[in-house]
Design a protein around this motif. Sequence first.
Motif, PDB file in Angstrom:
ATOM      1  N   TRP A 675       0.822  -1.207   0.000  1.00 22.61           N
ATOM      2  CA  TRP A 675       0.000   0.000   0.000  1.00 22.61           C
ATOM      3  C   TRP A 675       0.857   1.259   0.000  1.00 22.61           C
ATOM      4  O   TRP A 675       0.509   2.271  -0.621  1.00 22.61           O
ATOM      5  N   ALA A 676       1.995   1.221   0.701  1.00 23.20           N
ATOM      6  CA  ALA A 676       2.889   2.382   0.698  1.00 23.20           C
ATOM      7  C   ALA A 676       3.426   2.645  -0.701  1.00 23.20           C
ATOM      8  O   ALA A 676       3.508   3.798  -1.140  1.00 23.20           O
ATOM      9  N   CYS A 677       3.787   1.584  -1.423  1.00 23.30           N
ATOM     10  CA  CYS A 677       4.299   1.738  -2.788  1.00 23.30           C
ATOM     11  C   CYS A 677       3.209   2.261  -3.723  1.00 23.30           C
ATOM     12  O   CYS A 677       3.471   3.138  -4.558  1.00 23.30           O
ATOM     13  N   VAL A 678       1.984   1.733  -3.594  1.00 21.43           N
ATOM     14  CA  VAL A 678       0.880   2.212  -4.422  1.00 21.43           C
ATOM     15  C   VAL A 678       0.615   3.686  -4.146  1.00 21.43           C
ATOM     16  O   VAL A 678       0.434   4.485  -5.063  1.00 21.43           O
ATOM     17  N   PHE A 679       0.618   4.052  -2.875  1.00 21.89           N
ATOM     18  CA  PHE A 679       0.362   5.444  -2.495  1.00 21.89           C
ATOM     19  C   PHE A 679       1.415   6.377  -3.089  1.00 21.89           C
ATOM     20  O   PHE A 679       1.102   7.401  -3.701  1.00 21.89           O
ATOM     21  N   GLU A 680       2.676   6.029  -2.903  1.00 23.70           N
ATOM     22  CA  GLU A 680       3.751   6.911  -3.366  1.00 23.70           C
ATOM     23  C   GLU A 680       3.771   7.021  -4.884  1.00 23.70           C
ATOM     24  O   GLU A 680       3.891   8.116  -5.445  1.00 23.70           O
ATOM     25  N   ALA A 681       3.641   5.884  -5.568  1.00 19.40           N
ATOM     26  CA  ALA A 681       3.669   5.905  -7.032  1.00 19.40           C
ATOM     27  C   ALA A 681       2.467   6.656  -7.593  1.00 19.40           C
ATOM     28  O   ALA A 681       2.592   7.436  -8.543  1.00 19.40           O
ATOM     29  N   GLU A 682       1.280   6.451  -7.006  1.00 14.42           N
ATOM     30  CA  GLU A 682       0.081   7.129  -7.494  1.00 14.42           C
ATOM     31  C   GLU A 682       0.169   8.631  -7.268  1.00 14.42           C
ATOM     32  O   GLU A 682      -0.280   9.434  -8.096  1.00 14.42           O
ATOM     33  N   THR A 683       0.773   9.025  -6.154  1.00 15.92           N
ATOM     34  CA  THR A 683       0.935  10.448  -5.867  1.00 15.92           C
ATOM     35  C   THR A 683       1.789  11.120  -6.927  1.00 15.92           C
ATOM     36  O   THR A 683       1.486  12.227  -7.394  1.00 15.92           O
ATOM     37  N   SER A 686       0.004  10.737 -10.747  1.00 19.70           N
ATOM     38  CA  SER A 686      -1.268  11.417 -10.968  1.00 19.70           C
ATOM     39  C   SER A 686      -1.124  12.907 -11.209  1.00 19.70           C
ATOM     40  O   SER A 686      -2.103  13.579 -11.516  1.00 19.70           O
ATOM     41  N   LYS A 687       0.065  13.439 -11.072  1.00 24.92           N
ATOM     42  CA  LYS A 687       0.231  14.881 -11.251  1.00 24.92           C
ATOM     43  C   LYS A 687      -0.124  15.334 -12.656  1.00 24.92           C
ATOM     44  O   LYS A 687      -0.448  16.487 -12.879  1.00 24.92           O
ATOM     45  N   GLY A 688      -0.072  14.416 -13.610  1.00 27.67           N
ATOM     46  CA  GLY A 688      -0.337  14.826 -14.979  1.00 27.67           C
ATOM     47  C   GLY A 688      -1.767  14.626 -15.430  1.00 27.67           C
ATOM     48  O   GLY A 688      -2.162  15.152 -16.462  1.00 27.67           O
ATOM     49  N   ILE A 689      -2.568  13.855 -14.706  1.00 29.18           N
ATOM     50  CA  ILE A 689      -3.932  13.580 -15.159  1.00 29.18           C
ATOM     51  C   ILE A 689      -4.964  14.178 -14.216  1.00 29.18           C
ATOM     52  O   ILE A 689      -5.987  14.695 -14.638  1.00 29.18           O
ATOM     53  N   ALA A 690      -4.727  14.125 -12.947  1.00 29.12           N
ATOM     54  CA  ALA A 690      -5.607  14.696 -11.928  1.00 29.12           C
ATOM     55  C   ALA A 690      -4.856  14.610 -10.613  1.00 29.12           C
ATOM     56  O   ALA A 690      -3.933  13.817 -10.470  1.00 29.12           O
ATOM     57  N   PRO A 691      -5.244  15.432  -9.622  1.00 32.02           N
ATOM     58  CA  PRO A 691      -4.606  15.283  -8.310  1.00 32.02           C
ATOM     59  C   PRO A 691      -4.757  13.864  -7.804  1.00 32.02           C
ATOM     60  O   PRO A 691      -5.701  13.155  -8.141  1.00 32.02           O
ATOM     61  N   SER A 692      -3.834  13.463  -6.985  1.00 28.32           N
ATOM     62  CA  SER A 692      -3.843  12.102  -6.458  1.00 28.32           C
ATOM     63  C   SER A 692      -5.155  11.792  -5.761  1.00 28.32           C
ATOM     64  O   SER A 692      -5.793  12.654  -5.155  1.00 28.32           O
ATOM     65  N   LEU A 693      -5.540  10.507  -5.842  1.00 28.73           N
ATOM     66  CA  LEU A 693      -6.747  10.064  -5.147  1.00 28.73           C
ATOM     67  C   LEU A 693      -6.664  10.338  -3.655  1.00 28.73           C
ATOM     68  O   LEU A 693      -7.675  10.592  -3.002  1.00 28.73           O
ATOM     69  N   PHE A 694      -5.454  10.263  -3.111  1.00 26.17           N
ATOM     70  CA  PHE A 694      -5.282  10.271  -1.663  1.00 26.17           C
ATOM     71  C   PHE A 694      -4.646  11.558  -1.140  1.00 26.17           C
ATOM     72  O   PHE A 694      -4.452  11.693   0.064  1.00 26.17           O
ATOM     73  N   ALA A 695      -4.310  12.489  -2.010  1.00 25.78           N
ATOM     74  CA  ALA A 695      -3.633  13.710  -1.589  1.00 25.78           C
ATOM     75  C   ALA A 695      -4.496  14.483  -0.603  1.00 25.78           C
ATOM     76  O   ALA A 695      -5.688  14.685  -0.821  1.00 25.78           O
ATOM     77  N   GLY A 696      -3.878  14.913   0.491  1.00 28.68           N
ATOM     78  CA  GLY A 696      -4.584  15.713   1.478  1.00 28.68           C
ATOM     79  C   GLY A 696      -5.293  14.920   2.540  1.00 28.68           C
ATOM     80  O   GLY A 696      -5.690  15.474   3.569  1.00 28.68           O
ATOM     81  N   THR A 697      -5.491  13.616   2.325  1.00 29.22           N
ATOM     82  CA  THR A 697      -6.154  12.788   3.338  1.00 29.22           C
ATOM     83  C   THR A 697      -5.117  12.255   4.325  1.00 29.22           C
ATOM     84  O   THR A 697      -3.932  12.166   4.013  1.00 29.22           O
ATOM     85  N   THR A 698      -5.580  11.907   5.497  1.00 27.25           N
ATOM     86  CA  THR A 698      -4.689  11.427   6.549  1.00 27.25           C
ATOM     87  C   THR A 698      -4.632   9.907   6.522  1.00 27.25           C
ATOM     88  O   THR A 698      -5.604   9.233   6.854  1.00 27.25           O
ATOM     89  N   VAL A 699      -3.503   9.391   6.106  1.00 28.02           N
ATOM     90  CA  VAL A 699      -3.295   7.944   6.013  1.00 28.02           C
ATOM     91  C   VAL A 699      -2.842   7.423   7.366  1.00 28.02           C
ATOM     92  O   VAL A 699      -1.988   8.023   8.018  1.00 28.02           O
ATOM     93  N   SER A 700      -3.399   6.310   7.812  1.00 27.95           N
ATOM     94  CA  SER A 700      -3.071   5.746   9.123  1.00 27.95           C
ATOM     95  C   SER A 700      -2.048   4.621   9.048  1.00 27.95           C
ATOM     96  O   SER A 700      -1.369   4.340  10.030  1.00 27.95           O
ATOM     97  N   LEU A 701      -1.951   3.978   7.897  1.00 30.15           N
ATOM     98  CA  LEU A 701      -1.150   2.756   7.796  1.00 30.15           C
ATOM     99  C   LEU A 701       0.347   3.023   7.822  1.00 30.15           C
ATOM    100  O   LEU A 701       1.131   2.214   8.293  1.00 30.15           O
ATOM    101  N   PHE A 702       0.768   4.172   7.330  1.00 31.20           N
ATOM    102  CA  PHE A 702       2.190   4.508   7.283  1.00 31.20           C
ATOM    103  C   PHE A 702       2.332   6.016   7.377  1.00 31.20           C
ATOM    104  O   PHE A 702       1.362   6.764   7.234  1.00 31.20           O
ATOM    105  N   LYS A 703       3.553   6.460   7.633  1.00 31.28           N
ATOM    106  CA  LYS A 703       3.833   7.884   7.711  1.00 31.28           C
ATOM    107  C   LYS A 703       4.174   8.417   6.329  1.00 31.28           C
ATOM    108  O   LYS A 703       4.834   7.747   5.545  1.00 31.28           O
ATOM    109  N   VAL A 704       3.728   9.610   6.047  1.00 28.45           N
ATOM    110  CA  VAL A 704       4.000  10.244   4.761  1.00 28.45           C
ATOM    111  C   VAL A 704       4.930  11.417   5.007  1.00 28.45           C
ATOM    112  O   VAL A 704       4.646  12.291   5.821  1.00 28.45           O
ATOM    113  N   GLN A 705       6.054  11.409   4.312  1.00 28.01           N
ATOM    114  CA  GLN A 705       7.040  12.474   4.451  1.00 28.01           C
ATOM    115  C   GLN A 705       7.328  13.077   3.096  1.00 28.01           C
ATOM    116  O   GLN A 705       7.275  12.395   2.074  1.00 28.01           O
ATOM    117  N   GLU A 706       7.659  14.348   3.096  1.00 23.66           N
ATOM    118  CA  GLU A 706       8.071  14.990   1.850  1.00 23.66           C
ATOM    119  C   GLU A 706       9.568  14.851   1.674  1.00 23.66           C
ATOM    120  O   GLU A 706      10.342  15.025   2.609  1.00 23.66           O
TER     121      GLU A 706
END
Length: 747
Positions: A675-683, A686-706
């Motif tokens: 799920w972490a790999c799917v999240f990161e790759a989709e983020t 998706s920049k070229g077609i639409a904002p990410s499905l998950f951008a801005g939401t709070t994910v509980s399964l793993f930490k998201v870092q810039e």
Amino acid sequence: MGADESKLTFKKTIFKLYDAADIENDQSFWSNLLNVPESSSEVFSFISVSDLRRVRDSHPDNFKTLINVLISKIIFLTNQPKLQSKHVLNCARLITRIIPSLYESAAMRSWFNEYYWVSGSSNGPKLMDSVLVLLFYPGFTLPDSAQKFSLWQPGIGSDASVHPQPPPANCILNRVELLRLLLALLSSPMYSSAKSFSCAATSYLVCDPNKRQVYTLLCSLINTCTLFQASWISAYTGDKVSSYLTFYSLSTLLILIQYTQEPVQLQYRDPSTLARNNYRRYFGKLHRDVDFGLLTKMFLSFLSSSLDQSYFSHSSYTHFSLLTSIVLLWETITCNQKYLHHLVKSGDAVHITVLLINHARSLLSINPKPGLVRLIAYILQMFSCYDDYAQSLNADISWEYPYPPKMKQPSFQGSFASYLIVMLSSIIENALQTIPHSISFFFTAWQSISPHLENISYLASMKMCRMVKLLSIPTNTSLDISISLTLFHLLRSINIILQYKFELNPYLAISLAKNAYLFKNLDRLGDEVAQYRKGQDSDFITRTGSENLTPTGSRSVQELDNEWTHACETLNNLPLDTIHSIIEIVDNQAAIFLSNKHISVGKSTVKQQEYPKNSSMGKTPIDPMNLLNAVDIYEFALFLKSNMRLPSSVEVEPVPIEPFEWNPDLIAWNLGLMWACVFEAETELSKGIAPSLFAGTTVSLFKVQEKTPVPPSIIHPQGAVDAMATRVFSSIGSVVSYDSSNRQQRP
């Protein structure tokens, strides 16, 4: 209506969600919602995550009505004689936008599961059935002439020689929209606790008893991925839509075949239906050589493209092919043992290994991804259980093979095994100070192949000694408990190579003797590490003023101290007997070799022309303690090869084959990594077609870092800010070694 006016109208429609007491019967509201947007980008820009949170938290009834009406609408539209494409697409886009924000709230997620999947409402199953129908709908996602539930592409599950007319561009775009919706519906585990991966929507799909539907979706997803071409990822001339379709197909395929949770008890299923993952079942039954050939071509294409980024490549489009393809390769070889056997027998496993080891090095250098590196090590461990694989590593590596140009090293001459040793040395140097726990997994696999290794090059042999040196410096060994295990496995591997193939590895024997000082006092390393840690702990306590220290994670100070005590005991009992015996033999043989060359040792000098080539003797007498400095390495290796014999005093230990075995922590870690790999790759993608499905939401399964921004350069012409999903060990637990008392087969 102009674009600005349309946007304003849509915004006013969204504002009604904050104020209106009843939106269900407001026809203008639903008309604007389904008619105004023209693309996913518009839906995602018109409705922000903060908008959805505000409605969800302050007007939950309106939020529920919104999702209920949209789901009912898409079900209704799917069953009409004539499909209203725009309304269907906008329904799909809106549900795609809303679902992640719904899953983000535990209360709303509980309501959704209860209302749609547990209470007997049929709209949950009807929604998933509608998505499946729309994915294979003639004139919408299939060419007009196709039949319902026809494969998207020929290949696996069909006659690959048949080349039907490609679908119109709008069909490909519609497939992307529907797969985005499906991915959103399946994403519930990302918003749940670390070990709660159950998802009713996924359970419904994977337990589908309709073989035709399962097989059609499975083969369509696989065949879409097998058509991937590296040329698609060019930022300027690439086929972006095909890249998007490939990514969403790959992600959906991963989620479906990896799902192993207990199926949710769904009242609408026939009780006699077996609750099993039919996607994983059918994927594991693939057996045709032509199908395996397509899969191998796909993996080589994915792994090569992400190593061959040029100035005209865009990292976003290569990123997904790396993250998700490594996870898919792992799932494929664990799910389908016949394919694993095929990779080994065909020799393709060796070429995949070369690509993976290059990826492992790069994944540890900048913005390290220890989870993927660990998964690469597990893949090598699966390969290493086959003798054929180990023996194939003795072949000389050929740079004529179509590896990515950037990774080719024509100056390197040697076997695949020698190349892997050199790369492992580089990995240790890169990872030792940052994520040392990722290193040890490679040497579990290396032990298994060691009995078969022959003719390891001099460069690789010296690199093995270099690894011993790095791992045995007390300051390095004290960095992480796993380093003691890494050093133990490395020394054990060296012993096994010498015990089984002593006569065929003269360069390794010479290298050990030239670096004899490394092994002289290595049996006291545990005491040195314990002393070093004692000083470090005392210094830390002095600076912090506290002795009640709690380490990171769930382990107590006492538990950590016990683990270090055990590690130091391991370091005081390293397997060194065989190495010491070999060093003594080589020293004796060096004296004989020099005597045969008429070179006097210790008391007299010899004529300059009698010195071996490449020696460092000069015109001074040879130091008896440095005989190896006086020999030509190549000539001495030939001499050893014809004169070396393993002493009878050296005990040959059994081959340590350690097959990979699942346990509950590893299953949870594996799902979290996916799920972490799917999240990161989709983020990124998706920049070229639409904002990410998950951008801005709070994910509980793993930490998201810039990521730290990368300045423009030849390698990164546009720079990048990468939303990196890193699987956190604290949420699931760091699995350093396999606990044999807790074995479990992967479902």
